[in-house]
Design a protein around this motif. Structure first.
Motif, short mmCIF file in Angstrom:
data_model
loop_
_atom_site.label_atom_id
_atom_site.label_comp_id
_atom_site.label_asym_id
_atom_site.label_seq_id
_atom_site.Cartn_x
_atom_site.Cartn_y
_atom_site.Cartn_z
N GLU A 56 -6.07 -2.76 9.96
CA GLU A 56 -6.18 -3.05 11.39
C GLU A 56 -4.82 -3.02 12.06
O GLU A 56 -4.69 -2.58 13.22
CB GLU A 56 -6.84 -4.41 11.60
N LYS A 57 -3.79 -3.48 11.37
CA LYS A 57 -2.43 -3.52 11.92
C LYS A 57 -1.69 -2.20 11.73
O LYS A 57 -0.52 -2.09 12.07
CB LYS A 57 -1.63 -4.65 11.26
N ARG A 58 -2.36 -1.21 11.15
CA ARG A 58 -1.78 0.12 10.89
C ARG A 58 -0.55 0.04 9.99
O ARG A 58 0.43 0.77 10.17
CB ARG A 58 -1.43 0.83 12.21
N GLU A 59 -0.63 -0.84 9.00
CA GLU A 59 0.47 -1.01 8.05
C GLU A 59 0.26 -0.17 6.79
O GLU A 59 1.18 0.00 5.99
CB GLU A 59 0.61 -2.48 7.67
N VAL A 60 -0.94 0.34 6.60
CA VAL A 60 -1.26 1.16 5.43
C VAL A 60 -0.74 2.58 5.64
O VAL A 60 -0.89 3.15 6.72
CB VAL A 60 -2.77 1.18 5.17
N ARG A 61 -0.14 3.15 4.62
CA ARG A 61 0.36 4.51 4.70
C ARG A 61 -0.64 5.45 4.03
O ARG A 61 -1.04 5.24 2.88
CB ARG A 61 1.72 4.63 3.99
N LYS A 62 -1.04 6.50 4.77
CA LYS A 62 -2.02 7.46 4.26
C LYS A 62 -1.48 8.88 4.42
O LYS A 62 -0.87 9.20 5.44
CB LYS A 62 -3.34 7.33 5.02
N GLU A 63 -1.71 9.69 3.42
CA GLU A 63 -1.30 11.09 3.48
C GLU A 63 -2.44 11.97 2.99
O GLU A 63 -3.05 11.68 1.96
CB GLU A 63 -0.06 11.34 2.64
N TYR A 64 -2.72 13.02 3.75
CA TYR A 64 -3.76 13.98 3.40
C TYR A 64 -3.16 15.38 3.33
O TYR A 64 -2.12 15.66 3.95
CB TYR A 64 -4.87 13.99 4.45
N VAL B 270 -0.29 0.48 0.06
CA VAL B 270 -0.49 -0.81 0.71
C VAL B 270 0.56 -1.79 0.21
O VAL B 270 1.14 -1.61 -0.87
CB VAL B 270 -1.91 -1.37 0.43
N ARG B 271 0.79 -2.84 0.98
CA ARG B 271 1.70 -3.91 0.58
C ARG B 271 0.90 -4.97 -0.17
O ARG B 271 -0.13 -5.43 0.31
CB ARG B 271 2.37 -4.53 1.80
N TRP B 272 1.40 -5.38 -1.35
CA TRP B 272 0.71 -6.43 -2.10
C TRP B 272 1.72 -7.20 -2.94
O TRP B 272 2.54 -6.60 -3.63
CB TRP B 272 -0.37 -5.83 -3.01
N ALA B 273 1.69 -8.52 -2.82
CA ALA B 273 2.59 -9.40 -3.58
C ALA B 273 4.05 -9.01 -3.35
O ALA B 273 4.87 -9.01 -4.28
CB ALA B 273 2.25 -9.36 -5.07
N GLY B 274 4.36 -8.66 -2.11
CA GLY B 274 5.74 -8.39 -1.74
C GLY B 274 6.27 -7.02 -2.09
O GLY B 274 7.48 -6.76 -1.95
N GLU B 275 5.41 -6.11 -2.55
CA GLU B 275 5.88 -4.76 -2.88
C GLU B 275 4.82 -3.72 -2.51
O GLU B 275 3.65 -4.05 -2.29
CB GLU B 275 6.21 -4.66 -4.36
N TRP B 276 5.26 -2.47 -2.44
CA TRP B 276 4.34 -1.39 -2.12
C TRP B 276 3.60 -0.95 -3.37
O TRP B 276 4.21 -0.74 -4.42
CB TRP B 276 5.09 -0.19 -1.53
N ARG B 277 2.28 -0.83 -3.24
CA ARG B 277 1.47 -0.22 -4.29
C ARG B 277 1.10 1.18 -3.80
O ARG B 277 0.51 1.33 -2.72
CB ARG B 277 0.21 -1.05 -4.54
N VAL B 278 1.43 2.18 -4.59
CA VAL B 278 1.24 3.58 -4.18
C VAL B 278 0.32 4.28 -5.18
O VAL B 278 0.55 4.23 -6.39
CB VAL B 278 2.59 4.33 -4.11
N TRP B 279 -0.72 4.91 -4.66
CA TRP B 279 -1.65 5.67 -5.50
C TRP B 279 -1.70 7.12 -5.02
O TRP B 279 -1.79 7.39 -3.83
CB TRP B 279 -3.05 5.06 -5.43
#
Length: 255
Positions: free
Chosen positions: A87-95, A224-233
């Motif tokens: 909702e806050k547009r904090e998630v990074r997405k790439e297509y 996404v941000r989780w536990a103070g760090e970026w998780r990247v898939w």
């Protein structure tokens, strides 16, 4: 295209599961016909956790013919926390998209608002969206990765960075920029191929115009941000995209 329940697990914790969804696997049951769904496959895979009180919330709902990374929360608190980031547009997405034509730009941003076409004009396709000044605001960044030529014409590989998550956003914005996605049955034309497919009457002419059996759009990365760090898939470029951009034959239609 035949539908197979062959999604791949990319990452899994007690909080979420991240999978790579193939096309044309649908995410949720549509109610129109009995067919495999990503949700059904996940429910079977995680039956023990669900029996213990877990829940599944699919947070990135890719279109049927779009493949790539899908994030699924396993509990309601995790779903709520991650939904706030979206909702806050904090998630990074790439297509990655294969599109018609050679853009005159190397990078651009499309800020044109979107609404359902049927709200402003007659449209036989309920889900079709269009840019319109009365629509909801949305933003997509684009970067040209490569330009190439095939017997069918000129094409480009485009990296897409949606900041918002409106229905069909990337597809609509690319159409508005004059570079619709290859294989898209709704955008870039009148939608006849989509209507034929719905009726189970996809014509040879429509198949030839599509070039690829599905829309060439793939979610390659999600962060996404989780536990103070970026998780990247990440999910690699689909093999059919690589063949298409190399100029190789696209193969036989299996509709």
């Amino acid at each position: 295209m035949s539908t197979q329940l062959d999604f791949t697990v990319i990452d899994e914790t007690a909080e979420w599961i991240v999978v790579e969804k193939p096309a044309p696997l649908v995410v949720h049951p549509t109610g129109e016909k009995d067919e495999p769904t990503l949700l059904g496959g996940l429910q079977a895979l995680l039956a023990c956790e669900l029996a213990g009180g877990g829940t599944l919330s699919i947070l990135t709902r890719l279109d049927r013919e779009t493949s790539g990374v899908v994030l699924v929360a396993k509990t309601r608190p995790v779903a709520h926390a991650l939904s706030l980031q979206f909702e806050k547009r904090e998630v990074r997405k790439e297509y990655l998209a294969m599109v018609h034509g050679w853009p005159e730009w190397e990078q651009t941003v499309c800020n044109r608002p979107i609404l359902r076409t049927g709200e402003v004009q007659e449209c036989p396709i309920w889900v079709r969206q269009r840019v319109h000044p009365e629509g909801k605001p949305c933003t997509t960044g684009f970067r040209v990765e490569d330009r190439f030529q095939r017997p069918e014409g000129r094409f480009s590989s485009i990296r897409c960075f949606p900041e918002s998550g409106r229905m069909h956003q990337i597809r609509v914005h690319l159409e508005a920029l004059g570079h619709p996605i290859v294989g898209d049955k709704i955008y870039g034309g009148g939608g006849e191929a989509y209507l034929e497919q719905v009726r189970g009457e996809l014509s040879e002419d429509s198949v030839a115009r599509m070039i690829l059996p599905r829309q060439a759009l793939h979610c390659t990365e999600l962060s996404v941000r989780w536990a103070g760090e970026w998780r990247v898939w990440k999910s690699p470029r689909p093999s059919e995209f690589a063949r298409f951009s190399s100029g190789s034959p696209v193969g036989v239609w299996h509709g």
